[in-house]
Design a protein around this motif. Structure first.
Motif, mmCIF file in Angstrom:
data_model
loop_
_atom_site.group_PDB
_atom_site.id
_atom_site.type_symbol
_atom_site.label_atom_id
_atom_site.label_comp_id
_atom_site.label_asym_id
_atom_site.label_seq_id
_atom_site.Cartn_x
_atom_site.Cartn_y
_atom_site.Cartn_z
ATOM 1 N N LYS A 117 0.837 -1.204 0.000
ATOM 2 C CA LYS A 117 0.000 0.000 0.000
ATOM 3 C C LYS A 117 0.871 1.253 0.000
ATOM 4 O O LYS A 117 0.671 2.182 -0.789
ATOM 5 C CB LYS A 117 -0.884 -0.021 1.253
ATOM 6 C CG LYS A 117 -1.825 1.150 1.396
ATOM 7 C CD LYS A 117 -2.461 1.209 2.783
ATOM 8 C CE LYS A 117 -3.139 -0.071 3.197
ATOM 9 N NZ LYS A 117 -3.943 0.086 4.438
ATOM 10 N N LYS A 129 3.381 -2.352 11.118
ATOM 11 C CA LYS A 129 2.077 -2.323 11.791
ATOM 12 C C LYS A 129 2.270 -2.827 13.208
ATOM 13 O O LYS A 129 3.217 -3.578 13.477
ATOM 14 C CB LYS A 129 1.109 -3.253 11.048
ATOM 15 C CG LYS A 129 -0.339 -2.995 11.350
ATOM 16 C CD LYS A 129 -0.926 -1.929 10.455
ATOM 17 C CE LYS A 129 -2.341 -1.590 10.856
ATOM 18 N NZ LYS A 129 -3.037 -0.796 9.839
ATOM 19 N N GLY A 171 -9.471 1.175 17.003
ATOM 20 C CA GLY A 171 -9.304 1.379 18.447
ATOM 21 C C GLY A 171 -8.228 2.392 18.817
ATOM 22 O O GLY A 171 -7.999 2.633 19.999
ATOM 23 N N THR A 212 -8.671 8.675 5.009
ATOM 24 C CA THR A 212 -8.917 7.316 4.497
ATOM 25 C C THR A 212 -10.294 7.254 3.833
ATOM 26 O O THR A 212 -10.441 6.701 2.730
ATOM 27 C CB THR A 212 -8.787 6.272 5.626
ATOM 28 O OG1 THR A 212 -7.572 6.521 6.332
ATOM 29 C CG2 THR A 212 -8.756 4.868 5.064
ATOM 30 N N SER A 241 -18.626 2.112 11.439
ATOM 31 C CA SER A 241 -19.064 3.471 11.768
ATOM 32 C C SER A 241 -17.928 4.171 12.508
ATOM 33 O O SER A 241 -18.163 5.041 13.343
ATOM 34 C CB SER A 241 -20.334 3.431 12.628
ATOM 35 O OG SER A 241 -20.150 2.523 13.708
ATOM 36 N N GLY A 242 -16.712 3.759 12.205
ATOM 37 C CA GLY A 242 -15.541 4.380 12.815
ATOM 38 C C GLY A 242 -14.952 5.440 11.906
ATOM 39 O O GLY A 242 -15.651 5.998 11.043
ATOM 40 N N ASN A 243 -13.672 5.689 12.074
ATOM 41 C CA ASN A 243 -13.024 6.778 11.342
ATOM 42 C C ASN A 243 -13.208 6.642 9.827
ATOM 43 O O ASN A 243 -13.595 7.606 9.148
ATOM 44 C CB ASN A 243 -11.536 6.817 11.711
ATOM 45 C CG ASN A 243 -10.768 7.801 10.869
ATOM 46 O OD1 ASN A 243 -10.158 7.422 9.875
ATOM 47 N ND2 ASN A 243 -10.828 9.070 11.221
ATOM 48 N N VAL A 244 -12.935 5.485 9.280
ATOM 49 C CA VAL A 244 -12.987 5.328 7.820
ATOM 50 C C VAL A 244 -14.426 5.458 7.327
ATOM 51 O O VAL A 244 -14.717 6.192 6.372
ATOM 52 C CB VAL A 244 -12.375 3.975 7.394
ATOM 53 C CG1 VAL A 244 -12.416 3.822 5.883
ATOM 54 C CG2 VAL A 244 -10.938 3.841 7.905
ATOM 55 N N CYS A 321 -16.018 -0.990 5.468
ATOM 56 C CA CYS A 321 -15.089 -0.112 6.213
ATOM 57 C C CYS A 321 -14.981 -0.555 7.671
ATOM 58 O O CYS A 321 -14.707 0.279 8.544
ATOM 59 C CB CYS A 321 -15.576 1.334 6.166
ATOM 60 S SG CYS A 321 -15.618 2.036 4.521
ATOM 61 N N ASN A 373 -7.784 2.057 0.162
ATOM 62 C CA ASN A 373 -7.740 2.753 1.460
ATOM 63 C C ASN A 373 -6.379 3.385 1.761
ATOM 64 O O ASN A 373 -6.082 3.729 2.904
ATOM 65 C CB ASN A 373 -8.223 1.848 2.607
ATOM 66 C CG ASN A 373 -7.210 0.785 3.025
ATOM 67 O OD1 ASN A 373 -6.007 0.931 2.837
ATOM 68 N ND2 ASN A 373 -7.688 -0.284 3.631
ATOM 69 N N GLY A 376 -5.253 7.208 3.843
ATOM 70 C CA GLY A 376 -4.887 7.523 5.233
ATOM 71 C C GLY A 376 -3.388 7.590 5.401
ATOM 72 O O GLY A 376 -2.832 8.583 5.908
HETATM 73 N N1 NAI Z 1 -7.913 4.734 10.316
HETATM 74 C C1 NAI Z 1 -7.228 4.694 9.188
HETATM 75 O O1 NAI Z 1 -6.622 5.684 8.763
HETATM 76 C C2 NAI Z 1 -7.213 3.448 8.364
HETATM 77 C C3 NAI Z 1 -7.972 2.344 8.680
HETATM 78 N N2 NAI Z 1 -8.000 1.271 7.849
HETATM 79 C C4 NAI Z 1 -8.818 0.102 8.126
HETATM 80 O O2 NAI Z 1 -10.193 0.471 8.169
HETATM 81 C C5 NAI Z 1 -10.907 -0.401 9.053
HETATM 82 C C6 NAI Z 1 -11.634 0.448 10.095
HETATM 83 O O3 NAI Z 1 -10.675 1.216 10.819
HETATM 84 P P1 NAI Z 1 -11.053 2.548 11.600
HETATM 85 O O4 NAI Z 1 -12.271 3.148 11.013
HETATM 86 O O5 NAI Z 1 -9.828 3.351 11.701
HETATM 87 O O6 NAI Z 1 -11.342 1.965 13.034
HETATM 88 P P2 NAI Z 1 -12.319 2.510 14.167
HETATM 89 O O7 NAI Z 1 -11.859 1.890 15.414
HETATM 90 O O8 NAI Z 1 -12.467 3.973 14.072
HETATM 91 O O9 NAI Z 1 -13.685 1.863 13.699
HETATM 92 C C7 NAI Z 1 -13.857 0.492 13.462
HETATM 93 C C8 NAI Z 1 -15.304 0.293 13.151
HETATM 94 O O10 NAI Z 1 -15.562 -1.031 12.716
HETATM 95 C C9 NAI Z 1 -16.586 -1.579 13.511
HETATM 96 N N3 NAI Z 1 -16.342 -3.008 13.633
HETATM 97 C C10 NAI Z 1 -15.299 -3.615 14.218
HETATM 98 N N4 NAI Z 1 -15.442 -4.934 14.141
HETATM 99 C C11 NAI Z 1 -16.596 -5.140 13.473
HETATM 100 C C12 NAI Z 1 -17.310 -6.276 13.049
HETATM 101 N N5 NAI Z 1 -16.855 -7.491 13.337
HETATM 102 N N6 NAI Z 1 -18.460 -6.101 12.364
HETATM 103 C C13 NAI Z 1 -18.940 -4.862 12.076
HETATM 104 N N7 NAI Z 1 -18.301 -3.748 12.461
HETATM 105 C C14 NAI Z 1 -17.166 -3.895 13.142
HETATM 106 C C15 NAI Z 1 -16.506 -0.881 14.828
HETATM 107 O O11 NAI Z 1 -17.711 -0.921 15.527
HETATM 108 C C16 NAI Z 1 -16.171 0.536 14.365
HETATM 109 O O12 NAI Z 1 -17.312 1.209 13.994
HETATM 110 C C17 NAI Z 1 -9.846 -1.353 9.620
HETATM 111 O O13 NAI Z 1 -9.803 -2.500 8.803
HETATM 112 C C18 NAI Z 1 -8.552 -0.576 9.453
HETATM 113 O O14 NAI Z 1 -7.431 -1.425 9.405
HETATM 114 C C19 NAI Z 1 -7.306 1.272 6.662
HETATM 115 C C20 NAI Z 1 -6.547 2.335 6.301
HETATM 116 C C21 NAI Z 1 -6.357 3.463 7.165
#
Ligand code: NAI
Ligand code: AKG
Length: 448
Positions: A117, A129, A171, A212, A241-244, A321, A373, A376
């Motif tokens: 990436k 990572k 997290g 992202t 419903s997190g950052n992405v 996401c 993605n 980010g």
């Molecule tokens: N934050 C970033 O800049 C980047 C994040 N990512 C990827 O994006 C994905 C989400 O990351 P973030 O939004 O940063 O994390 P976050 O911690 O802000 O949000 C994660 C979200 O996914 C949900 N979630 C977790 N496990 C779940 C499941 N089993 N079923 C349904 N929903 C579930 C959580 O409730 C939460 O809403 C991850 O795969 C991460 O590796 C990829 C590139 C960059």
């Protein structure tokens, strides 16, 4: 010398023998190795120099104990990791994940993907990572702070602005990066560029929070344009419903699409009129609540327990996401029935191997995570640039660069696929384009 296919099979067998229990790592690596066969056929030097076996072995794996105390005074211990995967093209770069599911297999798969990436971004960053099986859910701010301080007590000796630059992932958001930065500063002194995703008051970049999700939509836009299509008017399912997810929702809505779902690990909300990103932000970023609270704020929406990918409704674009392997074969087949035309991955490896096969067999245009993605980490690298020159760029300056980077990633992946007779296979294209730069750098640097 082995032929390309036999060589790839021998590398896979070596991984299976060495780390049989690391199933996520194998899944990520095997998907990449399979798509490199045509490259090896054209460039036998990769086989002569046994480059793939070197590439799949992380340069360094750090595993450590993280002791911490909760608010009631009880003692706990979690496991911490940092995998410094590949530094061929720059310092190790990649996020930290705090989630109970984190283990060495997860962190290795994420570090491996990150290497490709980061190469695709065109910026000088290697792959890494890390994380911990610590669960921030339900913890107080002071518990999270104590955990971050303990985590950094060990991590600090392994990172640095030109060595290894962690950031957030599941997290780990602005709050955690702040605590980690403060702990690093007390241990090793002020080093602005040691972490990215920082608060704007101490060296963070404008648009990193959005990057992202926005980047995912810029990539999706490029894919639709290449297929003589456009985002405006499309119906989109988003998971997470997190950052992405939040900033993908915001940008998709701004581009004229209707996002009908968002989810968390318990369930999802559906609103055919479109999900309101302001309400989701309030619930998730401010209250740190659960997504089912959305229906209290927006009574037209309906909450369903379970996976959003099992919900039967027709739509055009899938943007997973949330997390890895959230879409399996049956759910991919349901997408075909629901007339989905495009899937672009915001999460890392959200589709399992069988699901991806279904996309390819049924002509769904598939944008893999390592390309879709990358926004980010791209803006994280721009944060490093701003820290080095001790300047802050405007939101628009960063966002314009992000948009160009994502369009370039799509164009490069599309071209690499065409060059190897795989036109339209954006997964193979991303793997090949990401691999090329790392391979050239590794060969140029001798036996590394
Ligand atoms: N934050 C970033 O800049 C980047 C994040 N990512 C990827 O994006 C994905 C989400 O990351 P973030 O939004 O940063 O994390 P976050 O911690 O802000 O949000 C994660 C979200 O996914 C949900 N979630 C977790 N496990 C779940 C499941 N089993 N079923 C349904 N929903 C579930 C959580 O409730 C939460 O809403 C991850 O795969 C991460 O590796 C990829 C590139 C960059
Ligand atoms: O911004 C970064 O360094 C990390 C982003 C990340 O963890 C990812 O791309 O998966």
């Amino acid at each position: 010398m082995l032929d390309a296919k036999a060589y790839v099979e021998s590398v896979k067998a070596a991984i299976q023998q060495r780390d049989p229990e690391q199933v996520e790592f194998q899944e990520a690596v095997f998907a990449v190795l399979d798509s490199l066969v045509p490259v090896l056929e054209k460039h036998p030097r990769v086989i002569q120099e046994n480059l793939l076996e070197r590439l799949v072995e992380p340069e360094r794996v750090i595993e450590f104990r993280v002791p911490w105390q909760d608010d009631a005074g009880s003692f706990h211990v979690n496991r911490g990791y940092r995998v410094q995967f590949n530094s061929a093209i720059g310092p190790y770069k990649g996020g930290l994940r705090f989630h109970p599911s984190v283990n060495l297999s997860t962190v290795k798969f994420l570090g491996f993907e990150q290497t490709f990436k980061n190469s695709l971004t065109g910026l000088p960053i290697g792959g890494g990572k890390g994380g911990s099986d610590f669960d921030p859910k339900g913890k107080s701010d002071s518990e999270v702070m104590r955990f971050c301080q303990s985590f950094m007590t060990e991590l600090a000796r392994h990172i640095g602005p030109d060595l290894d630059v962690p950031a957030g992932d599941i997290g780990v958001g602005g709050r955690e990066v702040g605590y980690l930065f403060g702990a690093y500063k007390r241990l090793r002194g002020y080093q602005n560029g040691v972490l990215t995703g920082k608060n704007l008051t101490f060296g963070g970049s404008l648009a990193r929070t959005e990057a992202t999700g926005y980047g995912l939509l810029y990539y999706t836009q490029a894919m639709l344009h290449a297929n003589s299509d456009q985002i405006a008017g499309k119906k989109i399912k988003i998971s997470g419903s997190g950052n992405v997810a939040i900033y993908a929702l915001q940008k998709a809505t701004e581009m004229g699409a209707t996002v009908v779902t968002v989810s968390d690990s318990d369930g999802f909300v559906y609103d055919p009129a479109g999900i309101d990103d302001g309400v989701v932000r309030q619930i998730k970023e401010v209250k740190r609540g659960r997504i089912k609270e959305y229906v209290k704020e927006v009574p037209t929406a309906v909450y369903h327990p379970g996976s959003v990918w099992d919900f039967d409704v027709e739509y055009d674009i899938a943007l997973p996401c949330a997390t890895q392997n959230e879409i399996d074969e049956a759910q991919a087949k349901a997408m075909v029935q629901q007339h989905v035309k495009y899937i672009c991955e915001g999460a890392n490896m959200p589709s399992d191997e069988q699901a991806i096969a279904v996309y390819h067999e049924n002509g769904i245009a598939y944008g893999p995570a390592k390309a879709a993605n990358a926004g980010g980490v791209a803006v994280s690298a721009l944060e490093m640039s701003q820290n080095s020159e001790r300047l802050s760029w405007t939101f628009n300056e960063v966002d314009d660069r992000l948009e160009k980077i994502m369009h370039d990633i799509f164009a490069e992946s599309e071209k690499a696929a065409e060059d190897y007779g795989l036109a339209g296979n954006y997964q193979a294209g991303a793997n090949i384009a990401g691999f090329k730069k790392v391979a050239i750098a590794m060969i140029a640097q001798g036996l590394v």
